[in-house]
Design a protein around this motif. Structure first.
Motif, mmCIF file in Angstrom:
data_model
loop_
_atom_site.group_PDB
_atom_site.id
_atom_site.type_symbol
_atom_site.label_atom_id
_atom_site.label_comp_id
_atom_site.label_asym_id
_atom_site.label_seq_id
_atom_site.Cartn_x
_atom_site.Cartn_y
_atom_site.Cartn_z
ATOM 1 N N GLY A 276 74.034 -31.654 24.255
ATOM 2 C CA GLY A 276 73.732 -33.066 24.076
ATOM 3 C C GLY A 276 73.400 -33.757 25.389
ATOM 4 O O GLY A 276 73.767 -33.277 26.472
ATOM 5 N N GLU A 277 72.683 -34.877 25.261
ATOM 6 C CA GLU A 277 72.298 -35.649 26.441
ATOM 7 C C GLU A 277 73.380 -36.670 26.762
ATOM 8 O O GLU A 277 73.971 -37.263 25.867
ATOM 9 C CB GLU A 277 70.965 -36.359 26.147
ATOM 10 C CG GLU A 277 70.405 -37.119 27.323
ATOM 11 C CD GLU A 277 69.091 -37.840 26.986
ATOM 12 O OE1 GLU A 277 68.276 -37.273 26.219
ATOM 13 O OE2 GLU A 277 68.909 -38.961 27.474
ATOM 14 N N THR A 278 73.602 -36.884 28.054
ATOM 15 C CA THR A 278 74.547 -37.912 28.481
ATOM 16 C C THR A 278 74.150 -38.381 29.879
ATOM 17 O O THR A 278 73.012 -38.138 30.295
ATOM 18 C CB THR A 278 76.000 -37.379 28.434
ATOM 19 O OG1 THR A 278 76.901 -38.431 28.738
ATOM 20 C CG2 THR A 278 76.218 -36.235 29.422
ATOM 21 N N THR A 279 75.050 -39.065 30.581
ATOM 22 C CA THR A 279 74.757 -39.488 31.958
ATOM 23 C C THR A 279 75.891 -39.044 32.868
ATOM 24 O O THR A 279 77.008 -38.816 32.412
ATOM 25 C CB THR A 279 74.633 -41.022 32.046
ATOM 26 O OG1 THR A 279 75.791 -41.594 31.433
ATOM 27 C CG2 THR A 279 73.383 -41.523 31.358
ATOM 28 N N ASP A 280 75.582 -38.961 34.167
ATOM 29 C CA ASP A 280 76.643 -38.603 35.113
ATOM 30 C C ASP A 280 77.246 -39.873 35.710
ATOM 31 O O ASP A 280 76.883 -40.978 35.313
ATOM 32 C CB ASP A 280 76.120 -37.616 36.185
ATOM 33 C CG ASP A 280 75.233 -38.282 37.234
ATOM 34 O OD1 ASP A 280 74.955 -39.496 37.114
ATOM 35 O OD2 ASP A 280 74.824 -37.566 38.167
ATOM 36 N N VAL A 281 78.181 -39.703 36.644
ATOM 37 C CA VAL A 281 78.896 -40.868 37.193
ATOM 38 C C VAL A 281 77.958 -41.837 37.909
ATOM 39 O O VAL A 281 78.297 -43.003 38.091
ATOM 40 C CB VAL A 281 80.014 -40.432 38.181
ATOM 41 C CG1 VAL A 281 81.164 -39.799 37.414
ATOM 42 C CG2 VAL A 281 79.494 -39.470 39.244
ATOM 43 N N ASP A 282 76.774 -41.360 38.303
ATOM 44 C CA ASP A 282 75.807 -42.248 38.945
ATOM 45 C C ASP A 282 74.790 -42.821 37.947
ATOM 46 O O ASP A 282 73.823 -43.457 38.342
ATOM 47 C CB ASP A 282 75.034 -41.486 40.042
ATOM 48 C CG ASP A 282 75.966 -40.933 41.116
ATOM 49 O OD1 ASP A 282 76.977 -41.610 41.407
ATOM 50 O OD2 ASP A 282 75.699 -39.833 41.640
ATOM 51 N N GLY A 283 74.989 -42.534 36.661
ATOM 52 C CA GLY A 283 74.082 -43.052 35.645
ATOM 53 C C GLY A 283 72.835 -42.196 35.432
ATOM 54 O O GLY A 283 71.909 -42.579 34.719
ATOM 55 N N LYS A 284 72.806 -41.043 36.053
ATOM 56 C CA LYS A 284 71.648 -40.167 35.965
ATOM 57 C C LYS A 284 71.706 -39.336 34.675
ATOM 58 O O LYS A 284 72.782 -38.922 34.258
ATOM 59 C CB LYS A 284 71.696 -39.219 37.169
ATOM 60 C CG LYS A 284 70.368 -38.865 37.762
ATOM 61 C CD LYS A 284 70.614 -38.189 39.114
ATOM 62 C CE LYS A 284 69.507 -37.196 39.383
ATOM 63 N NZ LYS A 284 69.757 -36.426 40.593
#
Lengths: 482, 441
Positions: B291-299
C-alpha cells in the motif's frame, strides 16, 4: 530523472516500447458480447524510459549483491551466477510441462531428490511445494492422511511458542487445533510441558532445529521418542537446515516429515519475496501419500507416476518451481559432500564469532550456544534509553547493513528481539564491519538516542506511516483520466 | 567448489575470539549419536564441470510446440529478463524493511495496479504461488465470505487445478460439485442453475476453459450476482487483451496464472498466481498486499499493509499460511506489461486470435480432423480425429512436432481429442509445417 514516479506516471499517450507484427485476418471475428473495447490502462513508455525506471527502482533496494543482509531465519547467502545461467538454457527455460520430451527435466528432479535424501535421511521427496509455507501445508496434509489411513481421528498439532507464524497457520488450515509448547531458559522445547500436552489426540509436533533462537534441540531424540510413543509424528521445519548441513540429519533425529527451503540452504535467489521452493521429504510409511506425480527411474529412463491412489493430490499447477530445482542441483553438485560440511561449519563459525563479539554490548535472552544464528535483544538499551529493536534496525541501515529479523521470536517469548544470521559466504572483514557497527550503535544509544530514533537518515524514504497505510488503504494506482 | 571466503588464518582468529579450539567444538550441542562422518554424496566439482553436466542433459533438438493447457509459449521482450536479472531485484528478500525495499515495493504496487487494470477489479494482492493455488485460496476466501458449504467446479476446469482445490479444502467441510460442459464446450448453464443452491459458497468459471472455449460470463454473472454466492473467475491474462474481463460481469474474485505475461515455461514453474477482488472483501484476502503511504517527511512511500490478516501476526487465525510468494515473477509480469503497453497488448491478443483461428481452419480442412466443440475459442482448441489422439501425436513427435495435448490423459471420453494451442509465436511457416507433417502421416 524524478525517482519518485510510478511507471504509470512516466511516458506519454501513444509512446511505445515493444511492437508486434500485424495479424493476418482469419475471417473470424471476436463475438461482440465478448470483445474487449476498453483497453486496460497500461504504461506507455519508450524502452529507455522503462529501463531507467526499473533500474532506478532496483537501486532503492538493499540486496545480497549490494549489502550485508543478516536477516535471521532467511539464510541470505550469496546466489551464484552459474545457477542463473543454467536455468536459462533454452532447452530448460523453454520446456513445456506437458511435453513428452522431458527426460532432462525429470533427471534433474530425480537427481536432486537423491541429494535431498542423502542430506536429510528421508526416503522420498516431492518438489511440488513452491515455498516453505506450502511445504508445511503438504507436510501436515501428509501427516493427516497417514493418521486417516490408520483410522485415527487426531485433532491437535503441537508447536513451540517460539515457532514461525506459518506453523500454526498451516496446522489450522489443515483442520487441526494448535497447542503451544513452552521454551526453557535455554530456548529449547520444555520437555515437561511437551509431556503434559501429549495425548492420543495429538497428530504431531512441528519443530524447527536449530530452533528460532538458533539453539540446537539437544534433547531431540527423547522428544521424538515421546511423540512417537504417544502415536504422533514429528514434522521438521527446514528453515534452519543450513546450521548442520552435512553434520547430522533430521531423518536420524526421528523426524517423519521434513520440508527444506531450497531458497535458503541451497541458495536459490530470494527474488524480493519468492519464487522459493519447499520440497517435502518423508519416511517410508508416508511415501504413498506424497503429492502426485512423483518421478520414477526405470532403467535409464525417467517417468512421472500419476497412479497413486493414496496421494493427498496436488498443490501446484504442475510440478512446483522446477527452475529453482535446477539451480539447487548445480549448487549441490559443486559443493559435494565436503563443501556442504564446510558450509555449515563456516555458517556456525560466523554466527558464534558475532555472538562472542556482541555479548558484552547487548543482552542475549537465551544463553545456550547458538548454531548458525543468534537472538540478541534491545532490552538493555530500552531500559536505559528507550531504544527499541526497531531503532537499532533502522540505524543499521545508515551503516549500510540490512537489518536482522526483528520481533521474531515474538515479544511474548522474548522482548525486543533481533535474529542475526550472517551465513557462511560472508568474510571476516564484513563480519567485523557489522560487529563494529553494532557496537557503535550501542554507544550511540547511550550518547545520542535521537540519532537512532530518527534513523534511517539517507534512504530514498525515511520511516513510513504504516498505521495510515492500513487504516486508509491505497492499494493501486488510479489515473486521473477516465 | 564452495562459496566460503575463510582462510585458515581467519578461522584461527575467529576460533580464538570465541574461545574454542576447533569448529568441531561448535557442534558440541549435537549429540554424538547423531553426528555424521560423511554424507553419501560425490565430491564437489568445478563450475566448468557443472556447466558441462547441464549441457550434457540439454544438448538436444527442441520440437515445434503447439502445447498449451495452462502453460503458454509467448514472446518475452529482452528487457523483461534484463530487468529481473539485476541483483538488486533478484537477491533481495521480502520487503520487511520498507526504507531499503522501495524498489521491490513499488514494483509490487505497479503489479497490483496492472492486475486490477487487466481484470477490471478493484484490488489485487502482491502475488500467489501459481494459478492453481490462487484458485484454491479463492475458494477458501469465498467460504470465509459466506460460510457456505459447497462449491461448483466446471468439469472443463484445468484438471490439475481441480486436484489442487480438492487438496486445499481437505481441512474444511466443503462439497465440490462437478458441472459438466454442453455440446458447444461451454458450462452447462441449465445444470449450473439447478446446482446453484442457497448454501453454495462459490461458482468457479475458467475462461477460456481447459477445452479452449470461451464462456458466456454475462449469463453466469446474471445467475450469481444477486446471491450471496461468490463468482470466481480463473482467467488467462493474455486473453484479457481481446476478451472482456470478469470484472465487467460482477466477478467477486478473479485469479489466474501470470506465466503468459513474459515468463518462461521452465517445465511448470516458477510461475506467478494473481489474485484480484473487490474493495469490500480486501480484509478477507490472502497473501501480501502493498500500500501507498507517506514517510515522516511527508514523502510518498510504499509498505506491506493490512498485515493483521497474515500468519506472522495472526498465526492460527490467519487468512492463509502464505509467506514467501513469487515476487520476482510478478516483477517480470509488470515489466512485460509495461513494455508492450496497451497497443502491444492489443496486438498480441489479435495475433493469438487470428493465428489460432487460421491454424484451426487449416487443420480442420484435413481429412478426418474436426473441431470438437462449436463454442468460440481464443488461442486453443480441441480437435477430434478418427483414432486415438496418442497415435497421431506420437507420429508427429517423430517428425519434431508436439501438436497438442492428448485429452484422453484427463478425460477418458476424449481419447480421440487433441488440445492444440497457437500463440503469437507460431508463424505461418510453423503452421504449414504442422499441416504438411500431419498430411504425410
Amino acid at each position: 530523472m524524478n525517482r519518485d514516479k510510478l511507471i504509470f506516471e512516466r511516458g506519454a499517450s501513444g509512446r511505445r516500447c515493444v511492437a508486434f507484427p500485424a495479424a493476418v485476418d482469419s475471417g473470424t471475428a471476436i463475438p461482440e458480447t465478448m470483445r474487449r473495447d476498453v483497453p486496460p490502462n497500461l504504461p506507455e513508455v519508450s524502452e529507455l524510459e522503462l529501463v531507467r525506471h526499473y533500474t532506478a527502482l532496483s537501486q532503492m533496494n538493499f540486496s545480497i549483491d549490494t549489502h550485508f543482509y543478516p536477516l535471521g531465519s532467511c539464510t541470505m547467502k550469496y546466489n551464484p551466477r552459474v545457477h542463473e545461467k543454467a536455468a536459462r538454457i533454452p532447452q530448460i527455460a523453454g520446456l513445456h510441462p506437458l511435453s513428452e520430451n522431458a527426460q532432462p527435466a525429470l533427471q534433474i528432479l530425480w537427481e536432486m531428490e537423491q541429494v535431498l535424501k542423502a542430506v536429510s535421511g528421508m526416503d522420498g521427496f516431492t518438489f511440488q511445494p513452491t515455498a516453505g509455507a506450502q511445504g508445511e501445508f503438504v507436510g501436515i496434509s501428509l501427516i493427516a492422511a497417514y493418521h486417516r489411513a490408520q483410522g485415527n481421528a487426531k485433532k491437535v498439532v503441537l508447536i513451540p511458542d517460539s515457532a514461525h507464524g506459518t506453523n500454526p497457520a498451516t496446522a489450522a488450515i489443515c483442520g487441526y487445533a494448535v497447542q503451544a509448547i513452552k521454551s526453557t531458559e535455554r530456548g529449547t522445547v520444555d520437555v515437561e510441558d511437551l509431556k503434559a500436552h501429549l495425548t492420543e489426540e495429538v497428530a504431531g509436533l512441528m519443530l524447527t532445529n536449530p530452533n528460532t533462537f538458533g539453539v540446537f534441540e539437544d534433547e531431540i531424540e527423547d522428544i521424538a521418542a515421546l511423540v512417537h510413543d504417544a502415536g504422533g509424528l514429528l514434522y521438521y521445519d527446514g528453515a534452519n537446515l543450513n546450521a548442520f548441513l552435512g553434520q547430522c540429519r533430521p531423518g536420524d533425529m526421528g523426524f517423519d516429515v521434513v520440508h527444506i527451503n531450497l531458497h535458503k540452504t541451497f541458495t536459490t535467489p530470494h527474488g524480493g519475496g519468492g519464487p522459493g521452493s519447499g520440497p517435502v521429504g518423508v519416511k517410508q510409511a508416508l511415501l504413498p501419500f506424497l503429492p502426485l506425480p512423483v518421478v520414477l527411474k526405470e532403467g535409464n529412463a525417467f517417468k512421472l507416476d500419476f497412479d497413486r491412489p493414496e496421494s493427498i493430490g496436488k498443490v501446484s499447477s504442475f510440478y512446483g518451481n522446477f527452475g529453482m530445482v535446477i539451480r539447487a542441483l548445480v549448487y549441490a553438485k559443486m559443493l559435494g559432500a565436503e563443501g556442504m560440511r564446510r558450509t555449515s561449519e563456516m555458517a556456525v563459525l560466523n554466527a558464534n564469532y558475532i555472538a562472542a563479539k556482541l555479548d558484552p554490548h547487548y543482552d542475549r535472552p537465551k544463553n545456550a550456544q547458538p548454531m548458525h544464528e543468534m537472538v540478541f535483544s534491545a532490552s538493555r538499551q530500552k531500559k536505559a534509553n528507550g531504544i527499541t529493536a526497531t531503532d537499532i534496525a533502522k540505524r543499521l541501515i545508515d551503516y549500510g547493513v540490512h537489518p536482522p529479523t526483528i520481533y521474531f521470536p515474538l515479544p511474548n517469548v522474548a522482548p525486543e528481539t533481533m535474529l542475526i544470521e550472517p551465513t557462511e559466504t560472508e568474510s571476516l572483514e564484513q563480519v567485523d564491519d557489522f560487529v563494529e557497527a553494532m557496537i557503535q550503535i550501542a554507544k550511540e544509544a547511550e550518547e545520542n538516542p535521537d540519532l537512532l530514533k530518527e534513523a534511517p537518515h539517507a534512504t530514498p524514504v525515511r520511516r513510513l506511516d504504516e498505521a495510515t497505510a492500513a487504516r486508509k488503504p491505497i492499494l493501486r494506482f488510479k489515473t486521473n483520466n477516465p | 567448489m564452495n562459496y566460503t571466503p575463510h582462510t585458515e588464518r581467519d578461522i584461527q582468529h575467529m576460533l580464538n575470539a570465541i574461545g574454542v579450539a576447533s569448529t568441531d567444538e561448535l557442534f558440541a550441542p549435537v549429540p554424538e549419536s547423531l553426528r555424521l562422518n560423511a554424507l553419501n554424496l560425490p565430491p564437489g566439482i568445478s563450475e566448468m564441470e557443472a556447466t558441462a553436466f547441464v549441457h550434457s542433459l540439454t544438448d538436444r533438438e527442441t520440437s515445434l510446440s503447439f502445447l498449451g493447457g495452462g502453460a503458454y509459449d509467448h514472446f518475452s521482450p529482452s528487457v523483461v529478463d534484463a530487468i529481473i536479472s539485476r541483483g538488486e531485484f533478484f537477491t533481495a528478500y521480502t520487503p520487511y524493511q520498507p526504507e531499503v525495499s522501495q524498489g521491490t515495493l513499488r514494483a509490487i504496487f505497479e503489479f497490483q495496479s496492472m492486475i486490477c487494470e487487466l481484470t477490471n477489479m478493484e484490488v489485487a494482492n502482491a502475488s500467489m504461488y501459481d494459478g492453481a493455488s490462487a484458485l484454491a485460496e479463492a475458494v477458501l476466501m469465498a467460504v470465509r465470505l459466506n460460510n457456505h458449504t459447497r462449491v461448483l467446479l466446471p468439469r472443463s476446469l484445468h484438471p490439475f487445478y481441480r486436484r489442487v482445490v480438492a487438496t486445499y479444502v481437505r481441512g474444511i467441510d466443503l462439497e465440490l460439485v462437478d458441472i459438466p460442459w454442453s455440446d458447444s464446450g461451454t458450462l452447462d448453464i441449465a445444470i449450473l442453475k439447478r446446482e446453484l443452491t442457497d448454501n453454495t459458497a462459490a461458482v468457479v468459471v475458467q475462461n477460456p476453459n481447459f477445452l479452449g472455449v470461451l464462456e458466456s460470463l454475462d449469463e453466469i454473472g446474471d445467475l450469481v450476482n444477486n446471491t450471496r454466492t461468490a463468482f470466481i473467475a480463473c482467467v488467462n491474462p493474455i486473453s484479457l487483451s481481446a476478451i472482456r474481463p470478469p470484472g465487467d460481469f460482477g466477478a467477486d474474485i478473479v485469479i489466474g496464472d501470470g506465466q503468459p505475461l513474459g515468463l518462461p515455461l521452465s517445465y511448470g514453474g516458477p510461475y506467478v498466481g494473481f489474485f484480484a477482488s473487490r474493495d469490500a472483501h480486501v480484509r478477507k484476502m490472502p497473501g501480501r498486499i502493498c500500500g501507498e503511504t507517506t514517510d515522516v517527511d511527508g514523502k510518498r512511500g510504499f509498505v506491506l499493509t493490512l498485515q493483521t490478516r497474515e500468519q506472522h501476526i495472526r498465526r492460527e487465525r490467519a487468512t492463509s499460511n502464505i509467506c514467501t510468494n513469487q515476487t520476482l515473477c510478478a516483477t517480470a509480469a509488470t515489466v512485460y506489461l509495461s513494455s508492450i503497453g496497451p497497443q502491444g497488448f492489443r496486438e498480441v491478443g489479435e495475433l493469438n486470435w487470428h493465428q489460432s483461428h487460421r491454424a484451426l481452419q487449416a487443420l480442420t480442412a484435413l481429412d478426418g480432423v474436426r473441431q470438437k466443440f462449436s463454442g468460440p475459442i481464443f488461442n486453443e482448441f480441441v480437435l477430434e480425429i478418427d483414432r486415438k489422439a496418442s497415435d497421431v501425436l506420437t507420429a508427429l513427435q517423430h517428425r519434431g512436432i508436439e501438436a497438442g495435448i492428448d485429452l484422453g490423459r484427463f478425460y477418458p471420453t476424449l481419447e480421440n481429442c487433441i488440445l492444440t494451442c497457437v500463440t503469437e509465436k507460431r508463424t505461418d511457416a510453423d503452421i504449414d509445417r504442422l499441416i504438411d507433417a500431419w498430411r504425410a502421416l
